[in-house]
Design an enzyme around this catalytic site. Structure first.
Site, PDB file in Angstrom:
ATOM      1  N   SER A  96      21.556 -43.159  26.991  1.00 33.75           N
ATOM      2  CA  SER A  96      22.336 -42.369  27.946  1.00 33.75           C
ATOM      3  C   SER A  96      22.523 -40.924  27.507  1.00 33.75           C
ATOM      4  O   SER A  96      23.061 -40.110  28.240  1.00 33.75           O
ATOM      5  CB  SER A  96      23.708 -43.017  28.147  1.00 33.75           C
ATOM      6  OG  SER A  96      24.359 -43.111  26.898  1.00 33.75           O
TER       7      SER A  96
ATOM      8  N   ASP B  35      25.781 -33.151  17.587  1.00 33.86           N
ATOM      9  CA  ASP B  35      26.175 -34.535  17.854  1.00 33.86           C
ATOM     10  C   ASP B  35      26.908 -35.144  16.660  1.00 33.86           C
ATOM     11  O   ASP B  35      27.959 -35.774  16.800  1.00 33.86           O
ATOM     12  CB  ASP B  35      24.943 -35.398  18.176  1.00 33.86           C
ATOM     13  CG  ASP B  35      24.140 -34.820  19.320  1.00 33.86           C
ATOM     14  OD1 ASP B  35      24.650 -33.923  20.013  1.00 33.86           O
ATOM     15  OD2 ASP B  35      22.992 -35.264  19.523  1.00 33.86           O
TER      16      ASP B  35
ATOM     17  N   SER C 215      24.367 -42.159  20.632  1.00 30.59           N
ATOM     18  CA  SER C 215      24.578 -43.391  19.878  1.00 30.59           C
ATOM     19  C   SER C 215      23.976 -43.258  18.483  1.00 30.59           C
ATOM     20  O   SER C 215      24.513 -43.819  17.516  1.00 30.59           O
ATOM     21  CB  SER C 215      23.994 -44.596  20.609  1.00 30.59           C
ATOM     22  OG  SER C 215      22.675 -44.345  20.978  1.00 30.59           O
TER      23      SER C 215
HETATM   24  C1  GLA Z   1      20.485 -33.394  21.377  1.00 25.88           C
HETATM   25  C2  GLA Z   1      20.524 -32.932  19.922  1.00 25.88           C
HETATM   26  C3  GLA Z   1      21.614 -31.879  19.697  1.00 25.88           C
HETATM   27  C4  GLA Z   1      21.524 -30.751  20.722  1.00 25.88           C
HETATM   28  C5  GLA Z   1      21.400 -31.312  22.142  1.00 25.88           C
HETATM   29  C6  GLA Z   1      21.141 -30.242  23.158  1.00 25.88           C
HETATM   30  O1  GLA Z   1      21.661 -34.092  21.688  1.00 25.88           O
HETATM   31  O2  GLA Z   1      20.747 -34.024  19.065  1.00 25.88           O
HETATM   32  O3  GLA Z   1      21.537 -31.383  18.398  1.00 25.88           O
HETATM   33  O4  GLA Z   1      20.470 -29.885  20.432  1.00 25.88           O
HETATM   34  O5  GLA Z   1      20.361 -32.279  22.248  1.00 25.88           O
HETATM   35  O6  GLA Z   1      22.217 -29.392  23.265  1.00 25.88           O
END
Ligand code: GLA
Length: 395
Positions: free
Chosen positions: A132, A181, A136
């Site tokens: 999603s 993230d 995760s």
């Molecule tokens: C993914 C990557 C993040 C970021 C986003 C886009 O989630 O893991 O580091 O670059 O894409 O903003």
């Protein structure tokens, strides 16, 4: 401890017994996923991001072993059974499936001189819908790091847990992600979003207690193939553009450029596609800074307008949206009580994030469901989310 946490803990302890024989001395931990409100594909360009941790995430029931074995089991992949490995086999292996994430984190700790002296039994349960785009994998990395720190007494901060998670994802799992993230997961704070400057990891918490609005995440339930390679390609295009721009302006990252400086110097970026990617990175970073200012002034309408502009830029200039998510966002923009809506996360499928007036949430769900059924032939899924805390033991 919330009801859900205690219920999940009891279930996991029971499952642990069934899978591994007994649950003596087992402890249960949690690390959250994240949703990003604005600031997309800026985190590997020295720009700003504005994510919050979710109350959804990854639970792990864990116990130290006395030998060097590693035994993993996931309730989300029961068909795979117990996946066995050992502390002496910390190398990426396709057959290891999802366990490449916790193994990567162990490997990254080892690389920093922090070696676990005994193995682990680890049973996992993720409440983030798979594929999603709600991170995760980052939740799993931070969870593993948190458990290792606790079990083996490694001296690391939560920021280190984020950096180690990112390092392992980059170098063990081959996905060149930025820090957003893992940072959002490791540093999450209930009712707050995190305004993070990825150039130096300075950050501030921004209260996210929206009185009249809800944050609605809509899952397109599509994940296009080659996501990792398309992501890595975007990243190298930005790196290429940075090199070219550095021959005409004194900058360390694309995040150092204002919109005006970009417009003045963009000719240095020879390739038209790379130029559009750069435009997104520069403007999105500035939009993120403006979005926080708007939120501080309680100007939710301006916040929403910037969110909408972010989608247009991700769709047209960065080209990381997809027709299915565009259907959801277009339908959202037509709902009067929707203040802003855009694709969130890495892209190529996954979820949109929308700010929706309380009284319009039902209408929002109905309209998006109808549009999605008609144009895509699928049912979207909705999560009204709240900003949650970072990793913790469930006591
Ligand atoms: C993914 C990557 C993040 C970021 C986003 C886009 O989630 O893991 O580091 O670059 O894409 O903003």
């Amino acid at each position: 401890m919330g009801d859900t946490d205690s219920k999940i803990k009891n279930e996991l302890l029971e499952d642990f017994s069934k899978v591994f024989g007994d649950n003596d001395g087992v402890r249960v931990f949690f690390a959250p996923g994240r949703v990003n409100l604005i600031g997309e594909h800026t985190d590997y360009n020295g720009g700003h991001v504005f994510p919050c941790a979710l109350t959804l995430g990854c639970y792990g029931a864990a116990r130290k072993r006395s030998d060097r074995k590693l035994r993993f089991y996931s309730k989300n992949f029961e068909e795979l059974g117990i996946i066995e490995s050992s502390l002496d086999e910390l190398t990426p292996d396709e057959r290891a499936h999802w366990t490449n994430y916790p193994k990567g984190v162990m490997w990254a700790f080892e690389g920093r001189g922090m070696k676990a002296d005994t193995g682990l039994d680890l049973l996992l349960y993720g409440t983030i819908p798979g594929g999603s785009g709600l991170s995760s994998s980052a939740a799993l990395e931070v969870l593993t790091g948190y458990i290792l720190r606790d079990f083996y007494g490694f001296d690391v901060t939560n920021t280190d847990l984020a950096l180690i998670g990112q390092y392992s994802e980059n170098n063990f799992n081959g996905m060149n992600c930025g820090i957003m993230d893992q940072f959002a997961s490791a540093m999450g704070k209930k009712d707050n979003a995190i305004f993070l400057n990825t150039a130096d990891l300075s950050f501030e918490y921004a209260p996210l207690v929206l009185k009249g609005e809800k944050i609605v995440v809509t899952n397109s339930k599509v994940k296009h193939s080659l996501v990792d390679s398309a992501y890595n390609e975007r990243r190298s295009q930005c790196e290429q553009a940075l090199k070219e721009l550095q021959s005409v302006v004194d900058i360390k990252t694309l995040g150092d450029l204002s919109e005006e400086e970009f417009e003045k110097n963009k000719g240095a970026v020879k390739d038209e596609i790379c130029r559009r990617r750069t435009k997104h990175a520069v403007y999105e970073n500035r939009r993120t800074i403006k979005a926080i200012e708007a939120l501080k002034k309680n100007d939710i309408a301006e916040f929403g307008r910037l969110i909408n502009l972010s989608h247009v830029s991700l769709r047209d200039d960065f080209e990381v949206s997809c027709p299915e998510v565009d259907v959801l966002v277009d339908a959202a923009w037509k709902v009067t009580g929707c203040i802003g809506s855009r694709i969130t996360g890495g892209g190529f499928g996954g979820c949109s994030v929308s700010i929706v007036k309380n009284e319009a949430v039902d209408e929002f769900k109905e309209k998006l469901t109808a549009a999605y059924r008609e144009k895509v032939g699928k049912e979207p899924e909705f999560y009204v989310v709240e900003a949650g805390d970072g990793p913790r033991e469930i006591i």
